[in-house]
Design an enzyme around this catalytic site. Structure first.
Site, PDB file in Angstrom:
ATOM      1  N   GLU A  51       0.816  -1.216   0.084  1.00 36.81           N
ATOM      2  CA  GLU A  51      -0.121  -0.109   0.057  1.00 36.81           C
ATOM      3  C   GLU A  51       0.932   1.152  -0.031  1.00 36.81           C
ATOM      4  O   GLU A  51       0.340   2.525  -0.630  1.00 36.81           O
ATOM      5  CB  GLU A  51      -0.828   0.035   1.271  1.00 36.81           C
ATOM      6  CG  GLU A  51      -2.243   0.875   1.029  1.00 36.81           C
ATOM      7  CD  GLU A  51      -3.273   0.224   1.893  1.00 36.81           C
ATOM      8  OE1 GLU A  51      -4.400   0.262   1.765  1.00 36.81           O
ATOM      9  OE2 GLU A  51      -2.835   0.189   3.262  1.00 36.81           O
ATOM     10  N   HIS A  94       7.935 -26.515   0.306  1.00 37.16           N
ATOM     11  CA  HIS A  94       7.144 -27.433  -0.461  1.00 37.16           C
ATOM     12  C   HIS A  94       5.913 -26.903  -1.241  1.00 37.16           C
ATOM     13  O   HIS A  94       5.059 -27.585  -1.352  1.00 37.16           O
ATOM     14  CB  HIS A  94       6.562 -28.425   0.813  1.00 37.16           C
ATOM     15  CG  HIS A  94       7.679 -28.907   1.344  1.00 37.16           C
ATOM     16  ND1 HIS A  94       8.221 -30.267   1.075  1.00 37.16           N
ATOM     17  CD2 HIS A  94       8.520 -28.548   2.452  1.00 37.16           C
ATOM     18  CE1 HIS A  94       9.512 -30.525   1.895  1.00 37.16           C
ATOM     19  NE2 HIS A  94       9.497 -29.677   2.599  1.00 37.16           N
ATOM     20  N   LYS A 138     -14.121   1.959  -2.711  1.00 36.33           N
ATOM     21  CA  LYS A 138     -14.847   2.351  -1.254  1.00 36.33           C
ATOM     22  C   LYS A 138     -16.065   3.300  -1.759  1.00 36.33           C
ATOM     23  O   LYS A 138     -17.014   2.898  -1.567  1.00 36.33           O
ATOM     24  CB  LYS A 138     -14.031   3.225  -0.427  1.00 36.33           C
ATOM     25  CG  LYS A 138     -12.947   2.327   0.355  1.00 36.33           C
ATOM     26  CD  LYS A 138     -12.204   3.019   1.700  1.00 36.33           C
ATOM     27  CE  LYS A 138     -10.864   2.609   1.831  1.00 36.33           C
ATOM     28  NZ  LYS A 138     -10.095   3.282   2.907  1.00 36.33           N
TER      29      LYS A 138
HETATM   30  O1  PA5 Z   1      -2.778   1.725   6.175  1.00 41.31           O
HETATM   31  C1  PA5 Z   1      -3.634   2.282   5.782  1.00 41.31           C
HETATM   32  O2  PA5 Z   1      -4.094   3.517   5.996  1.00 41.31           O
HETATM   33  C2  PA5 Z   1      -5.228   1.634   5.523  1.00 41.31           C
HETATM   34  O3  PA5 Z   1      -4.765   0.062   5.208  1.00 41.31           O
HETATM   35  C3  PA5 Z   1      -5.955   1.217   6.831  1.00 41.31           C
HETATM   36  O4  PA5 Z   1      -5.220   0.880   8.038  1.00 41.31           O
HETATM   37  C4  PA5 Z   1      -7.226   0.606   6.669  1.00 41.31           C
HETATM   38  O5  PA5 Z   1      -7.768   1.205   5.477  1.00 41.31           O
HETATM   39  C5  PA5 Z   1      -8.180   0.831   7.651  1.00 41.31           C
HETATM   40  O6  PA5 Z   1      -8.484   2.100   7.815  1.00 41.31           O
HETATM   41  P1  PA5 Z   1      -8.994   2.739   9.305  1.00 41.31           P
HETATM   42  O7  PA5 Z   1      -8.157   2.566  10.281  1.00 41.31           O
HETATM   43  O8  PA5 Z   1      -9.277   4.174   8.825  1.00 41.31           O
HETATM   44  O9  PA5 Z   1     -10.533   1.976   9.451  1.00 41.31           O
END
Ligand code: PA5
Length: 425
Positions: free
Chosen positions: A280, A301, A415
């Protein structure tokens, strides 16, 4: 602050040599750039402009978390941690520190699978079950639905009057649906630090409240993280050399994947935590490398054939721990009777240790670049150190790739669509 030794060691000996001379030549300039990034991080530490770097030295928030945890644990049969992505994976990784078979009251629910969650709610004694809802934004649909479903289930089980005792929410100190929920029922909240991104939040209360609830030493986790941070600030950074190595391979067109291969069950979920961090943070603007989290020896394996004989455009990071002499021993007599002399008197730990080494050497012999990380003890300090190492490496890599490691603009579109479709239905 005096620099203490790192809780792990790193060797690049099998990395550059195996990567060929072009990559080796690209490494030095990449390292110089990585060191410039470290100089910027040093400034950010001094000015306090990157809050993550100030987290390891904090104590106040952990004291508050310990107090909240003590209350949550009173008369409690189960604690459910609700959250997704960075709001869950750090805690899940730390859960692997609890030895097999030890009583585990803390359960993580990240994927909102309806069948799992329904069955889980039905299996708990809801009068004595607590829920920790974690969301930095406070607006994540998956976590909100789980939270509201849990509240509803408690109300239906007759516990509506005591709802506030069943919940604790961790979210940013600003208006959001999760904060509004917490205020509406009057449950306690802990603040998600505004300046720390979701996938960088494992060392905050996001990862460490669950750790405390599981009986782990959160201060030791921070201590390990601080050791790595201070080493970097004092001019020694395996994170910089790791990022430089990745960058050199990428520039040579040899980095489609980066494989984190942990040879310890304690690190089983550390891989998925790191995978989210890397993917990410760095997969953007048409750039990036796919993180692959594997476990040894089991993935020998499963994936090793591909790694050795496939396209070969990956960096392999083999993480080993001290295991020699650990675990059950193979009795000599029985081993000899079965003509298994090479196993006679050996332990499972002996086997896993040599397999980590053998895998690294086999990959190297095939011309695959291999980095070796050895963390003698997978305890809280070791985990804190590894968390910080990989977060710093990712941030430095972002700088080398010229991408912002702290945002995730592409996932927002999905989203918005999901919300629209739910609304339409
Ligand atoms: O790293 C990030 O920002 C995302 O992966 C969030 O952790 C994830 O989308 C969850 O978001 P939130 O903590 O706002 O619920």
């Amino acid at each position: 602050m005096a620099t203490e030794s790192l809780p792990f060691s790193v060797s690049l000996e099998l990395a550059l040599e195996g990567a060929g001379s072009a990559e080796a030549q690209l490494y030095q300039p990449a390292l110089a750039e990585a060191e410039a990034a470290v100089a910027d991080l040093r400034k950010a530490y001094e000015s306090g402009s990157l809050e993550l770097l100030r987290v390891p030295e904090r104590r106040d928030d952990l004291d508050a978390a310990a107090e909240a945890a003590a209350k949550l644990r009173e008369n409690t049969s189960a604690i459910c941690v609700l959250g997704i992505g960075g709001s869950s994976l750090g805690g899940q990784a730390l859960a692997e520190l609890i030895p097999f078979g030890a009583l585990r009251k803390v359960h993580f629910f990240d994927n909102p699978d309806p069948f799992t969650f329904k069955a889980a709610l039905a299996s708990f004694d809801l009068k004595t079950t607590r829920f920790v809802a974690i969301s930095k934004s406070g607006g994540t649909a998956e976590t909100l639905m789980q939270t509201l479903a849990a509240a509803d289930a408690i109300e239906k089980a007759g516990g509506g009057k005591y709802l506030k005792q069943h919940f604790l929410c961790i979210t940013e100190p600003k208006p959001s649906p999760l904060r509004a929920f917490a205020e509406s029922i009057g449950c306690p909240t802990l603040d998600h630090p505004v300046g720390v991104g979701g996938r960088y939040s494992v060392l905050t209360v996001v990862g460490l409240l669950p750790a405390i609830l599981m009986g782990l030493n959160a201060y030791a986790i921070r201590h390990g993280a601080n050791a790595v941070l201070q080493q970097m600030l004092n001019g020694q950074s395996p994170a910089a050399s790791g990022a430089a190595l990745h960058h050199a391979l990428a520039r040579a067109g040899r980095l489609r994947e980066t494989v984190l291969w942990s040879y310890a069950d304690a690190l089983k979920t550390f891989g998925p935590w790191w995978r989210q961090l890397w993917a990410e943070s760095l997969g953007k603007d048409g750039k990036g490398s796919t993180p692959v989290a594997t476990l040894g020896p089991v993935d020998q394996h499963s994936q090793l054939q591909l790694f050795l004989d496939g396209p070969g455009e990956a960096l392999y990071t083999i993480v080993s721990t001290d295991m020699k002499g650990e675990g059950p021993v193979v009795p000599r007599e029985r081993a000899s009777a079965l003509k298994l002399d090479y196993l006679a008197g050996k332990t499972l730990g002996d086997l896993v240790s040599v397999e980590a080494r053998a895998t690294a050497e086999t990959l190297h012999a095939k011309g695959r670049p291999v980095r070796q990380i050895h963390v003698p003890k997978t305890d809280e300090r070791g985990f804190g150190a590894l968390f910080m190492h990989f977060m710093l490496e990712t941030i430095i890599m972002g700088r080398l790739m010229r991408v912002d490691p702290f945002d995730q603009p592409a996932v927002e579109e999905g989203k918005v669509l999901a919300r629209r479709y739910l609304g339409q239905e």
